[in-house]
Design a protein around this motif. Structure first.
Motif, PDB file in Angstrom:
ATOM      1  N   GLU A 217       0.827  -1.212   0.000  1.00  0.00           N
ATOM      2  CA  GLU A 217       0.000   0.000   0.000  1.00  0.00           C
ATOM      3  C   GLU A 217       0.859   1.259   0.000  1.00  0.00           C
ATOM      4  OE1 GLU A 217      -3.475   2.171   2.682  1.00  0.00           O
ATOM      5  OE2 GLU A 217      -2.940   0.082   3.100  1.00  0.00           O
ATOM      6  N   SER A 218       1.919   1.229   0.760  1.00  0.00           N
ATOM      7  CA  SER A 218       2.799   2.390   0.835  1.00  0.00           C
ATOM      8  C   SER A 218       3.405   2.709  -0.534  1.00  0.00           C
ATOM      9  CB  SER A 218       3.901   2.121   1.862  1.00  0.00           C
ATOM     10  OG  SER A 218       4.837   3.165   1.876  1.00  0.00           O
ATOM     11  N   GLU A 219       3.935   1.685  -1.201  1.00  0.00           N
ATOM     12  CA  GLU A 219       4.562   1.901  -2.511  1.00  0.00           C
ATOM     13  C   GLU A 219       3.576   2.470  -3.519  1.00  0.00           C
ATOM     14  OE1 GLU A 219       5.437   1.317  -6.596  1.00  0.00           O
ATOM     15  OE2 GLU A 219       3.906   0.147  -5.554  1.00  0.00           O
ATOM     16  N   ALA A 220       2.385   1.865  -3.584  1.00  0.00           N
ATOM     17  CA  ALA A 220       1.396   2.310  -4.567  1.00  0.00           C
ATOM     18  C   ALA A 220       0.914   3.728  -4.265  1.00  0.00           C
ATOM     19  CB  ALA A 220       0.219   1.334  -4.603  1.00  0.00           C
ATOM     20  N   SER A 221       0.782   4.056  -2.978  1.00  0.00           N
ATOM     21  CA  SER A 221       0.345   5.407  -2.610  1.00  0.00           C
ATOM     22  C   SER A 221       1.361   6.446  -3.053  1.00  0.00           C
ATOM     23  CB  SER A 221       0.108   5.499  -1.100  1.00  0.00           C
ATOM     24  OG  SER A 221      -0.897   4.605  -0.684  1.00  0.00           O
ATOM     25  N   GLY A 222       2.639   6.147  -2.848  1.00  0.00           N
ATOM     26  CA  GLY A 222       3.673   7.074  -3.277  1.00  0.00           C
ATOM     27  C   GLY A 222       3.734   7.214  -4.792  1.00  0.00           C
ATOM     28  N   ARG A 223       3.574   6.105  -5.492  1.00  0.00           N
ATOM     29  CA  ARG A 223       3.602   6.139  -6.959  1.00  0.00           C
ATOM     30  C   ARG A 223       2.413   6.941  -7.499  1.00  0.00           C
ATOM     31  NH1 ARG A 223       1.954   1.453 -10.077  1.00  0.00           N
ATOM     32  NH2 ARG A 223       2.194   0.323  -8.109  1.00  0.00           N
ATOM     33  N   PHE A 224       1.235   6.730  -6.902  1.00  0.00           N
ATOM     34  CA  PHE A 224       0.047   7.479  -7.322  1.00  0.00           C
ATOM     35  C   PHE A 224       0.238   8.974  -7.071  1.00  0.00           C
ATOM     36  CE2 PHE A 224      -4.148   9.266  -6.073  1.00  0.00           C
ATOM     37  CZ  PHE A 224      -4.807   9.129  -7.289  1.00  0.00           C
ATOM     38  N   ALA A 225       0.755   9.316  -5.893  1.00  0.00           N
ATOM     39  CA  ALA A 225       0.977  10.726  -5.575  1.00  0.00           C
ATOM     40  C   ALA A 225       1.971  11.356  -6.542  1.00  0.00           C
ATOM     41  CB  ALA A 225       1.463  10.874  -4.136  1.00  0.00           C
ATOM     42  N   ASP A 226       3.003  10.616  -6.930  1.00  0.00           N
ATOM     43  CA  ASP A 226       3.985  11.135  -7.882  1.00  0.00           C
ATOM     44  C   ASP A 226       3.371  11.356  -9.266  1.00  0.00           C
ATOM     45  OD1 ASP A 226       5.977  11.229  -5.986  1.00  0.00           O
ATOM     46  OD2 ASP A 226       6.912   9.333  -6.592  1.00  0.00           O
ATOM     47  N   MET A 227       2.542  10.418  -9.714  1.00  0.00           N
ATOM     48  CA  MET A 227       1.882  10.598 -11.013  1.00  0.00           C
ATOM     49  C   MET A 227       0.917  11.772 -10.976  1.00  0.00           C
ATOM     50  SD  MET A 227       1.278   6.748 -12.545  1.00  0.00           S
ATOM     51  CE  MET A 227       0.745   5.944 -11.036  1.00  0.00           C
ATOM     52  N   ALA A 228       0.241  11.950  -9.862  1.00  0.00           N
ATOM     53  CA  ALA A 228      -0.659  13.096  -9.719  1.00  0.00           C
ATOM     54  C   ALA A 228       0.135  14.406  -9.716  1.00  0.00           C
ATOM     55  CB  ALA A 228      -1.476  12.964  -8.434  1.00  0.00           C
ATOM     56  N   ASN A 247       2.506   8.550   5.301  1.00  0.00           N
ATOM     57  CA  ASN A 247       3.737   9.337   5.145  1.00  0.00           C
ATOM     58  C   ASN A 247       3.843   9.922   3.731  1.00  0.00           C
ATOM     59  OD1 ASN A 247       4.559   8.902   7.778  1.00  0.00           O
ATOM     60  ND2 ASN A 247       5.805   7.102   7.264  1.00  0.00           N
ATOM     61  N   HIS A 248       3.426   9.160   2.720  1.00  0.00           N
ATOM     62  CA  HIS A 248       3.454   9.671   1.349  1.00  0.00           C
ATOM     63  C   HIS A 248       2.456  10.816   1.165  1.00  0.00           C
ATOM     64  CE1 HIS A 248       6.302   6.915  -0.400  1.00  0.00           C
ATOM     65  NE2 HIS A 248       5.668   5.874   0.105  1.00  0.00           N
ATOM     66  N   VAL A 249       1.293  10.712   1.816  1.00  0.00           N
ATOM     67  CA  VAL A 249       0.303  11.795   1.739  1.00  0.00           C
ATOM     68  C   VAL A 249       0.859  13.061   2.383  1.00  0.00           C
ATOM     69  CG1 VAL A 249      -1.967  12.527   2.573  1.00  0.00           C
ATOM     70  CG2 VAL A 249      -1.687  10.247   1.591  1.00  0.00           C
ATOM     71  N   ARG A 250       1.532  12.896   3.508  1.00  0.00           N
ATOM     72  CA  ARG A 250       2.148  14.058   4.166  1.00  0.00           C
ATOM     73  C   ARG A 250       3.224  14.678   3.278  1.00  0.00           C
ATOM     74  NH1 ARG A 250       2.433  11.000   9.991  1.00  0.00           N
ATOM     75  NH2 ARG A 250       0.823  12.194  11.077  1.00  0.00           N
ATOM     76  N   ASP A 251       4.010  13.835   2.606  1.00  0.00           N
ATOM     77  CA  ASP A 251       5.037  14.352   1.695  1.00  0.00           C
ATOM     78  C   ASP A 251       4.395  15.167   0.572  1.00  0.00           C
ATOM     79  OD1 ASP A 251       7.014  13.120   3.160  1.00  0.00           O
ATOM     80  OD2 ASP A 251       7.200  11.385   1.820  1.00  0.00           O
ATOM     81  N   ALA A 252       3.265  14.672   0.048  1.00  0.00           N
ATOM     82  CA  ALA A 252       2.560  15.391  -1.019  1.00  0.00           C
ATOM     83  C   ALA A 252       2.067  16.749  -0.520  1.00  0.00           C
ATOM     84  CB  ALA A 252       1.392  14.556  -1.539  1.00  0.00           C
ATOM     85  N   ALA A 253       1.594  16.790   0.720  1.00  0.00           N
ATOM     86  CA  ALA A 253       1.125  18.057   1.282  1.00  0.00           C
ATOM     87  C   ALA A 253       2.271  19.053   1.412  1.00  0.00           C
ATOM     88  CB  ALA A 253       0.477  17.817   2.642  1.00  0.00           C
TER      89      ALA A 253
END
Length: 460
Positions: A217-228, A247-253
């Motif tokens: 889940e962590s990997e896919a969340s980070g990949r999705f955030a990067d594509m977005a 953590n990936h959502v926080r990085d995106a914020a």
């Protein structure tokens, strides 16, 4: 019909005050102290809280999945939602690969129209992005009021799209002013682990959990955030369960990106210890699976800090006989969990009463944020003149016990059997009509309306 609600303590995402509410037709007309108006019905809400009707933006009603259908129809599912204070839901239309999006829309309209008791809207799940699909998106956003598009990063062969399709979809949805949401788990890694466990003869529900470790889940969340980030599309991760994804959502914020996160009530109050109950654990087989205590702590912190904006359910119930399709093979257990009726009461009892969140935050994550993110605000998700009179009159002190014997979901077991909660939805109004009172449903199927949604402002 006109209704006057007197002396209730009104809680919104930003306010907390005692006042009267005057309703005429489907709308809130006035709010004020000691209103001097004539009404057909007066309700004394002294000692009660009044919330805007809950919005659950993640449900699956009458959904085909794994050779069967989720057991709640639009009638039973929206009825159960109303008893639990949720006046509007957003369901997922699933495109059949190789067929147009509009074919799927007509199929879901056939299930919902005339059957829904509560209000509803649709997300469009795109499982086959191609030139034809691309042409359909503009019409869905601008004519049909379907402004959010779901993708799956798992379930290869049925629902999953690859990264090339994801980026293509993101570009088109951004152009049309919509939002892309995703089921963020790494399907290839999960499929590898499922096959490995099965080859080793490990077939109990525990191995459903062990086939979807946090990293998937962590990997896919980070990949999705990067594509977005690359495409600039507003993005939303559904049913986030774990610290790594958070953590990936926080990085995106931190890079000022519009990536919103939804968790579900079960991930806040249940944990992976339930997978140690033999086949009974099938009751909690869902994707992603329940996680660990440290993940619950991360999610509650995210709600308080604003990095997790929505609490939904991913309501996808199956009866016990349906769950037994996987009695000898965990990969054949239909994934899903009955929760649509309990979301708000559990969130109040476990969140507000235990000091984890404020009353205003409760309203924010159970109603207002979903309305804003998905283009229903200020019609839904607030208590204000001109808004729909969707209201929950709530007794914060009443204790009751959750059970399959008393719930209204079309499911013969409960994932929360025997759970005592403090706080009870007493009277529910939907568009100015009393829908539930004295534990009785007072409206009929067909009262629920389809809500055409606006483009999200992207600001919450």
């Amino acid at each position: 019909m006109s209704i006057l609600i007197k002396n209730g303590r009104i809680i919104t995402a930003s306010e907390d005050y005692v006042a009267d509410i005057f309703i005429e037709g489907e709308k809130i007309m006035q709010i004020g102290k000691d209103l001097q108006v004539k009404a057909d019905r007066t309700i004394d809400a002294s000692g009660k809280l009044i919330f805007p009707g809950g919005i659950d933006p993640h449900v699956h009603l009458d959904m085909p999945f794994m050779g069967t259908f989720s057991s709640d129809s639009y009638e039973t599912g929206t009825t159960a939602a109303l008893f639990g204070g949720t006046t509007a839901v957003i369901d997922f239309i699933l495109q059949t690969q190789g067929k147009p999006l509009h074919d799927a829309l007509r199929e879901w309209q056939g299930r919902a129209t005339g059957n829904a008791v509560g209000d509803y809207s649709f997300h469009m799940a795109v499982t086959d992005f191609n030139e034809q699909t691309k042409e359909e998106i503009k019409d869905l956003v601008n004519k049909e009021g379907i402004t959010s598009f779901k993708t799956f990063m798992a379930y290869k062969g049925a629902l999953m799209i690859d990264d090339r399709q994801m980026v293509g979809l993101m570009n088109e949805v951004k152009k049309q002013g919509g939002m892309v949401t995703t089921h963020a788990t790494n399907g290839d890694v999960i499929d590898f682990l499922v096959a490995k466990h099965k080859a080793e003869g490990k077939l109990s529900p525990l191995y459903h959990y062990l086939s979807q470790p946090e990293i998937t889940e962590s990997e896919a969340s980070g990949r999705f955030a990067d594509m977005a980030y690359h495409t600039g599309v507003p993005a939303y991760i559904v049913h986030m369960t774990c610290e790594g994804a958070h953590n990936h959502v926080r990085d995106a914020a931190r890079r000022n990106q519009q990536v919103y996160a939804e968790t579900c009530i079960q991930y806040l109050v249940l944990d992976a210890s339930l997978y140690d109950k033999g086949f009974e654990s099938a009751k909690w087989v869902m994707s992603p699976p329940l996680r660990e205590k440290k993940d619950q702590a991360s999610l509650w912190a995210g709600i308080s800090q604003g990095s997790v904006q929505v609490v939904a359910t991913d309501h996808c119930p199956f009866k016990w006989e349906q769950k037994k399709l996987g009695e000898h093979d965990f990969s054949k257990i239909p994934n899903g969990h009955p929760a649509i009726e309990h979301r708000m009461e559990l969130l109040f009892s476990e969140g507000v009463n235990k000091g984890r969140i404020s009353l205003n935050k409760f309203v924010e994550v159970s109603s207002t944020n979903a309305a804003k993110i998905f283009g229903m605000f200020p019609r839904k998700g607030c208590i204000a003149p001109g808004s729909d009179a969707d209201l929950v009159i709530f007794d914060p002190k009443e204790k009751h016990t959750l059970s399959a014997k008393t719930h209204h979901m079309n499911c013969d077991y409960s994932g929360y059997e025997g759970w005592e909660v403090t706080g009870k939805c007493k009277t529910i109004l939907l568009r100015g009509t009393i829908a539930v009172e004295d534990n009785k449903l007072l409206i009929k199927k067909g009262y629920g309306q389809f809500i055409k949604r606006n483009k999200s402002s992207g600001i919450i």
